[in-house]
Design a protein around this motif. Structure first.
Motif, mmCIF file in Angstrom:
data_model
loop_
_atom_site.group_PDB
_atom_site.id
_atom_site.type_symbol
_atom_site.label_atom_id
_atom_site.label_comp_id
_atom_site.label_asym_id
_atom_site.label_seq_id
_atom_site.Cartn_x
_atom_site.Cartn_y
_atom_site.Cartn_z
ATOM 1 N N LYS A 52 16.155 3.372 -0.983
ATOM 2 C CA LYS A 52 15.004 3.236 -0.350
ATOM 3 C C LYS A 52 14.167 2.050 -0.981
ATOM 4 O O LYS A 52 13.982 1.851 -2.173
ATOM 5 C CB LYS A 52 14.001 4.670 -0.602
ATOM 6 C CG LYS A 52 14.061 5.831 0.438
ATOM 7 C CD LYS A 52 13.034 6.590 0.476
ATOM 8 C CE LYS A 52 13.344 7.494 1.470
ATOM 9 N NZ LYS A 52 11.917 8.477 1.354
ATOM 10 N N GLY A 53 13.618 1.154 0.129
ATOM 11 C CA GLY A 53 12.969 -0.024 -0.476
ATOM 12 C C GLY A 53 13.633 -1.158 -0.970
ATOM 13 O O GLY A 53 13.031 -2.219 -1.413
ATOM 14 N N CYS B 191 6.544 -1.104 7.782
ATOM 15 C CA CYS B 191 5.633 -0.909 6.446
ATOM 16 C C CYS B 191 4.831 -2.133 6.525
ATOM 17 O O CYS B 191 3.303 -1.945 6.093
ATOM 18 C CB CYS B 191 6.379 -0.567 5.291
ATOM 19 S SG CYS B 191 5.438 -0.180 3.722
ATOM 20 N N TYR C 158 6.377 5.299 7.278
ATOM 21 C CA TYR C 158 6.909 4.093 7.741
ATOM 22 C C TYR C 158 8.445 4.067 8.200
ATOM 23 O O TYR C 158 9.243 5.025 7.841
ATOM 24 C CB TYR C 158 6.794 3.050 6.695
ATOM 25 C CG TYR C 158 5.544 2.920 5.722
ATOM 26 C CD1 TYR C 158 4.394 2.382 6.554
ATOM 27 C CD2 TYR C 158 5.412 3.299 4.600
ATOM 28 C CE1 TYR C 158 3.029 2.734 6.114
ATOM 29 C CE2 TYR C 158 4.150 3.462 3.975
ATOM 30 C CZ TYR C 158 3.184 2.933 4.438
ATOM 31 O OH TYR C 158 1.865 2.819 4.173
ATOM 32 N N LEU D 14 7.382 2.461 0.460
ATOM 33 C CA LEU D 14 9.072 3.019 1.096
ATOM 34 C C LEU D 14 9.364 3.950 -0.016
ATOM 35 O O LEU D 14 10.167 5.127 0.484
ATOM 36 C CB LEU D 14 9.629 2.298 1.264
ATOM 37 C CG LEU D 14 9.356 1.031 2.342
ATOM 38 C CD1 LEU D 14 10.206 0.061 2.747
ATOM 39 C CD2 LEU D 14 9.471 1.937 3.855
ATOM 40 N N THR E 45 11.131 -1.465 6.335
ATOM 41 C CA THR E 45 10.581 -2.568 5.779
ATOM 42 C C THR E 45 9.355 -3.311 6.526
ATOM 43 O O THR E 45 8.190 -3.238 6.069
ATOM 44 C CB THR E 45 11.523 -3.812 5.241
ATOM 45 O OG1 THR E 45 12.477 -2.874 4.140
ATOM 46 C CG2 THR E 45 10.753 -4.932 4.321
ATOM 47 N N LYS F 232 7.899 -2.169 -1.154
ATOM 48 C CA LYS F 232 8.813 -1.367 -1.900
ATOM 49 C C LYS F 232 8.378 -0.082 -2.271
ATOM 50 O O LYS F 232 9.090 0.995 -2.147
ATOM 51 C CB LYS F 232 9.490 -2.176 -3.002
ATOM 52 C CG LYS F 232 10.358 -1.545 -3.667
ATOM 53 C CD LYS F 232 10.631 -1.971 -5.374
ATOM 54 C CE LYS F 232 9.552 -1.633 -6.227
ATOM 55 N NZ LYS F 232 9.890 -1.795 -7.522
ATOM 56 N N GLN G 41 7.341 7.544 -0.107
ATOM 57 C CA GLN G 41 6.801 8.170 0.960
ATOM 58 C C GLN G 41 7.478 9.696 1.404
ATOM 59 O O GLN G 41 8.844 9.628 1.038
ATOM 60 C CB GLN G 41 6.793 7.445 2.221
ATOM 61 C CG GLN G 41 8.359 7.216 2.744
ATOM 62 C CD GLN G 41 8.439 6.261 4.154
ATOM 63 O OE1 GLN G 41 7.478 6.425 4.759
ATOM 64 N NE2 GLN G 41 9.359 5.647 4.346
#
Length: 307
Positions: A250-251, A44, A38, A28, A41, A25, A31
């Motif tokens: 994100k994540g 990654c 990535y 992500l 999920t 998490k 980044q």
């Protein structure tokens, strides 16, 4: 005392189950949108294992493990005392008690998550060289370089996340456990607790996830000596300008995938420990059964970053 011990052990079980998802998490969330490392999920997960081995998923686990005892003490103490002050065990009071607990535990949660985030970024372009030997070394390094202000970086965003999310967490668990009939003696109490705890964690994260994205970015800012943001609002503006409003998701996939098993594992562990412990307690001679207090019996463990 037994509730506290069970909560600590349950929390440790939750950390072991959920930390790999938390690492993904954070990676992500922070980044670069121009040069992402990535694609999602699962990519990654694969990249971390391939480049850093399975242990890479557990980078920074020392920090939440060390902080779990203090966080449980603060959360259970604050939530329980607030419920006693409020008097009546209602969903509204559960929410208010959760807010109080979430607010108080930020004192421990913020420095712990700062160290965890910095450790989780080791091996990325934001931290190309290994700056810290372990979580304690990371903590001491931040304190030496930035002082108390540095250790408490992200405190405001942590507070904005923790207070309402804990309110939702305790409220969701209370409503679900009441409706499912999660009382001692129920033959299906474990699967019911697994479901109630897991869903409470999911609802809690959904309620404040955008704030968590900003918190992660604020706490990651400055790694490698480069600071991007002047403050919370500047971080929000830059994030939206560069990546759009979807930046706040994100994540999210890895977070929700993590939230259910973490809280499910915590509840199952706590419940089993308490059930076995009570077998050794002396019962009254007439074996009179009193109605158990729902709040005392079914206390959920705090999530860092958590849930």
């Amino acid at each position: 005392m037994m509730d506290f011990i069970a909560g600590c052990i349950g929390g440790a079980a939750g950390v072991l189950v959920g930390h790999p998802f938390d690492t993904v998490k954070v990676r992500l969330q922070v980044q670069s949108s121009q040069r992402p490392l990535y694609r999602g999920t699962f990519h990654c997960f694969q990249s971390i294992i391939r480049n850093e081995s399975l242990l890479g998923l557990y980078s920074g686990i020392g920090s939440p493990m060390m902080g779990i005892t203090f966080i449980n003490a603060l959360v259970f103490g604050a939530q329980g005392n607030t419920m006693r002050l409020l008097g009546e065990d209602t969903p509204k009071n559960q929410f208010l008690a959760g807010v109080a607990a979430g607010t108080l535990q930020c004192v421990v949660c913020c420095p712990m998550e700062l160290v965890k985030t910095r450790m989780q970024l080791l091996g990325t372009k934001k931290s190309s060289k290994k700056l810290y030997k372990n979580s304690m070394d990371c903590f001491l390094h931040i304190y030496k370089e930035e002082g108390l202000k540095g250790i408490n970086r992200g405190m405001v965003t942590t507070l904005l996340r923790e207070a309402p999310s804990f309110g939702v967490y305790f409220l969701a668990f209370d409503v679900l456990s009441r409706n499912l009939g999660c009382e001692p003696g129920n033959r299906f109490i474990i699967p019911k607790l697994l479901f109630a705890g897991g869903m409470a964690g999911v609802f809690s994260w959904l309620s404040t996830y955008p704030v968590d994205v900003i918190k992660s970015r604020m706490q990651a800012d400055g790694v490698g000596g480069v600071c991007q943001y002047d403050g919370i609002l500047d971080c929000v503006r830059q994030s939206i300008r560069k990546e759009g409003y979807m930046v706040f998701t994100k994540g999210l996939t890895s977070t929700l995938v993590r939230a259910f098993p973490v809280n499910a594992a915590t509840f199952a562990t706590v419940t089993l420990i308490l059930m076995y412990a009570r077998r050794f307690e002396k019962e009254p001679v007439d074996c009179e059964v009193t109605q158990p207090n729902h709040q005392a019996q079914m206390q959920p463990q705090a999530q860092s970053s958590s849930l």
